[in-house]
Design a protein around this motif. Structure first.
Motif, mmCIF file in Angstrom:
data_model
loop_
_atom_site.group_PDB
_atom_site.id
_atom_site.type_symbol
_atom_site.label_atom_id
_atom_site.label_comp_id
_atom_site.label_asym_id
_atom_site.label_seq_id
_atom_site.Cartn_x
_atom_site.Cartn_y
_atom_site.Cartn_z
ATOM 1 N N ILE A 426 0.836 -1.207 0.000
ATOM 2 C CA ILE A 426 0.000 0.000 0.000
ATOM 3 C C ILE A 426 0.865 1.250 0.000
ATOM 4 O O ILE A 426 0.642 2.195 -0.766
ATOM 5 N N VAL A 427 1.893 1.262 0.867
ATOM 6 C CA VAL A 427 2.799 2.409 0.915
ATOM 7 C C VAL A 427 3.536 2.562 -0.413
ATOM 8 O O VAL A 427 3.702 3.675 -0.934
ATOM 9 N N GLY A 428 3.979 1.436 -0.966
ATOM 10 C CA GLY A 428 4.690 1.481 -2.235
ATOM 11 C C GLY A 428 3.832 2.049 -3.359
ATOM 12 O O GLY A 428 4.313 2.833 -4.190
ATOM 13 N N THR A 429 2.571 1.674 -3.389
ATOM 14 C CA THR A 429 1.669 2.187 -4.430
ATOM 15 C C THR A 429 1.417 3.677 -4.240
ATOM 16 O O THR A 429 1.276 4.424 -5.219
ATOM 17 N N TYR A 430 1.363 4.118 -2.987
ATOM 18 C CA TYR A 430 1.198 5.552 -2.724
ATOM 19 C C TYR A 430 2.374 6.339 -3.291
ATOM 20 O O TYR A 430 2.188 7.340 -4.008
ATOM 21 N N PHE A 431 3.594 5.899 -2.986
ATOM 22 C CA PHE A 431 4.768 6.610 -3.487
ATOM 23 C C PHE A 431 4.898 6.478 -5.005
ATOM 24 O O PHE A 431 5.409 7.384 -5.666
ATOM 25 N N LEU A 432 4.445 5.362 -5.550
ATOM 26 C CA LEU A 432 4.441 5.202 -7.007
ATOM 27 C C LEU A 432 3.590 6.288 -7.652
ATOM 28 O O LEU A 432 4.004 6.940 -8.619
ATOM 29 N N GLY A 433 2.392 6.474 -7.108
ATOM 30 C CA GLY A 433 1.496 7.482 -7.668
ATOM 31 C C GLY A 433 1.958 8.899 -7.406
ATOM 32 O O GLY A 433 1.772 9.791 -8.240
ATOM 33 N N ALA A 434 2.583 9.127 -6.232
ATOM 34 C CA ALA A 434 2.985 10.482 -5.861
ATOM 35 C C ALA A 434 4.253 10.935 -6.575
ATOM 36 O O ALA A 434 4.391 12.117 -6.925
ATOM 37 N N THR A 439 2.713 7.005 -14.252
ATOM 38 C CA THR A 439 2.204 5.659 -13.954
ATOM 39 C C THR A 439 0.681 5.646 -14.031
ATOM 40 O O THR A 439 0.019 6.641 -13.767
ATOM 41 N N ASN A 440 0.129 4.456 -14.378
ATOM 42 C CA ASN A 440 -1.319 4.338 -14.514
ATOM 43 C C ASN A 440 -1.858 3.220 -13.631
ATOM 44 O O ASN A 440 -1.104 2.568 -12.889
ATOM 45 N N LYS A 441 -3.141 2.993 -13.730
ATOM 46 C CA LYS A 441 -3.791 2.025 -12.856
ATOM 47 C C LYS A 441 -3.325 0.590 -13.112
ATOM 48 O O LYS A 441 -3.280 -0.222 -12.170
ATOM 49 N N ILE A 442 -2.975 0.256 -14.366
ATOM 50 C CA ILE A 442 -2.524 -1.101 -14.669
ATOM 51 C C ILE A 442 -1.228 -1.405 -13.916
ATOM 52 O O ILE A 442 -1.089 -2.447 -13.273
ATOM 53 N N GLY A 443 -0.289 -0.481 -13.997
ATOM 54 C CA GLY A 443 0.974 -0.670 -13.282
ATOM 55 C C GLY A 443 0.769 -0.750 -11.781
ATOM 56 O O GLY A 443 1.427 -1.537 -11.093
ATOM 57 N N ALA A 444 -0.139 0.083 -11.273
ATOM 58 C CA ALA A 444 -0.388 0.083 -9.831
ATOM 59 C C ALA A 444 -1.010 -1.232 -9.374
ATOM 60 O O ALA A 444 -0.621 -1.802 -8.341
#
Length: 480
Positions: A426-434, A439-444
């Motif tokens: 969850i934290v990793g996905t947050y920093f990915l988006g921030a 990046t898009n939803k598929i990668g996330a």
């Protein structure tokens, strides 16, 4: 041979007061705030909470009964090296001040998972991280419920189920009545109890051993002050890198957590939210150092009296160590053991109340958001649903605690493993988006699923094939 100490009547009075005060505060706030009883008031305090109470509330939410029992057990068993964990914890707050707080406070969300909906525009990803995060919190709360239950069972012989139900119900009742304001107000009281309890234990324990110099010397002679292990092997749980870097990324699961985000969004200004994180660096660091040192004091005490409680057969589980140690050093001081047990209860109650309140927010803002919008549900119905959700999740946590009571190892080990395995993706996905706007939803989505699979594999693999920390020899044995 040492005998098992017992509680005095005044100890039970202190424990009862520790449980009664939160109930009274919950009733008071429920009556006082009945005219402004809205969903936002219940979940965010009208976004008008003050810095100092929120700071203490955030502190006791995560530094729960698991750390009060688990951290001293770790240092008693494997040495003071575990205190290096404080470096990673401090760094996670520092990074959070410049990354998590500015984004989340500016969004003014109620649920942390709303970020994923706004950033990636993916209902599936939004639901995925919500389910994973809520599952993590439920299991973590069940683990937290074990701590006071084990303490009461060790100290008084009270059945395990009675302890779990009493502590669980107290937390559920005052949380459902007082909302986030009740949780924060009670947390301030519980922070005072925790600090007082730790202070008394350290002062009395060191005095019983014969002073700080003697305490440190005995611990060093017993191998409790080992050299720092810089082995880069990730399977070594108590190496410098595992404790600092592992502590950093693990504690991101706390700094980017529903309870944390809910509190910083309840502060009116961003500067105040940053102050909350900054103050927690010093408060949490001091707490961890003191609690870890309690394990060293416990070892030196048992070395002094020449009776290791595990070798003597008095204790069978490392999670029983601190309640037994405290009752031994305070067996001639009625009321003092009750204060420490009240400390453990306070740690458990603060976590239970904060997490169940957060789960209620997730239910309203994430799970039921679309159905509520379609049905044009009134605010009063949402408020009632939030209160019922507190009871539902509290009941689930109580039931799950019974299934987890025979967990091997220390409680802190279980809690940290859970936070890392589920919180990391969850934290990793947050920093990915921030940090990466392209990046898009598929990668996330792929990232979350792969990270979950990898973390589960690492956690199970570490349990089955990892290098467990070497348990140090017991304290010197004397014929009593």
């Amino acid at each position: 041979m040492a005998t098992s100490p017992t509680l005095y009547v005044v100890d039970y009075v202190v424990i009862a007061a520790t449980l009664s005060v939160p109930l009274g505060m919950g009733v008071y706030l429920a009556v006082k705030g009945r005219k402004r009883n809205t969903k936002e008031e219940y979940l965010l305090g009208g976004r008008k909470l003050h810095v100092i109470p929120v700071t203490l509330s955030l502190f006791v939410t995560f530094m729960s009964s698991t750390s009060l029992i688990g951290m001293p057990a770790e240092t008693f068993t494997t040495g003071i090296t575990f205190v290096l964990h404080v470096i990673g914890v401090s760094l996670s707050y520092v990074i959070g001040i410049f990354t998590i707080v500015p984004i989340m406070h500016s969004l003014q969300v109620t649920s942390m998972y709303e970020y994923f909906r706004l950033r990636f525009q993916s209902p599936f990803l939004w639901l995925l991280v919500t389910v994973v995060g809520m599952f993590q919190k439920i299991v973590f709360t069940a683990v937290v419920l074990l701590s006071p239950a084990l303490s009461i069972q060790t100290a008084t012989g009270l059945p395990f189920w009675v302890s779990v139900v009493i502590v669980g119900l107290v937390g559920i009742v005052y949380t459902s009545m007082g909302g986030i304001r009740g949780v924060v107000l009670v947390d301030v009281f519980q922070a005072a109890i925790i600090m007082l309890g730790i202070f008394f234990v350290l002062v009395k324990g060191v005095h019983e051993v014969g002073g700080l110099d003697t305490t440190w010397t005995l611990a060093k002679e017993g191998g409790r002050i080992p050299p720092v292990d810089f082995d880069p092997d990730p399977r070594v749980r108590h190496s410098f890198w595992a404790l600092t870097l592992g502590g950093l990324f693990t504690f991101f699961g706390y700094t980017f957590d529903q309870s944390a985000i809910q509190r910083i969004c309840a502060i009116p200004k961003m500067s105040g939210a940053k102050t909350v994180y900054a103050l927690n660096i010093f408060i949490v660091s001091t707490y961890i150092i003191c609690v870890c040192f309690m394990g060293i004091v416990a070892y030196s005490y048992f070395a002094t009296i020449g009776c290791d409680p595990f070798k003597a057969g008095i204790l069978t589980n490392s999670n029983q160590l601190m309640p037994y140690f405290v009752m031994k050093i305070f067996e001639d001081f009625p009321g003092m053991s009750g204060i420490y047990l009240g400390t453990i209860f306070s740690g458990a109650l603060s976590t239970i109340s904060s997490i169940t309140n957060g789960l209620a927010a997730n239910t309203i803002e994430d799970i039921l958001k679309r159905p509520f919008e379609k049905c044009e549900t009134s605010d009063s119905v949402k408020l009632l649903t939030a209160k019922l959700a507190v009871w539902f999740y509290g009941g689930v946590c109580i039931g799950l605690a019974f299934l987890l009571k025979d967990l091997p190892g220390t409680i802190i080990q279980t809690a940290l493993a859970l936070m890392g395995a589920c919180g990391g993706p969850i934290v990793g996905t947050y920093f990915l988006g921030a940090l990466f706007p392209w990046t898009n939803k598929i990668g996330a989505i792929v990232g979350v699923l792969v990270a979950l699979a990898l973390n589960i594999w690492l956690t199970v693999g570490a349990t089955l094939y990892g290098h467990p920390p070497v348990k140090l020899p017991p304290s010197p044995w004397k014929l009593m």
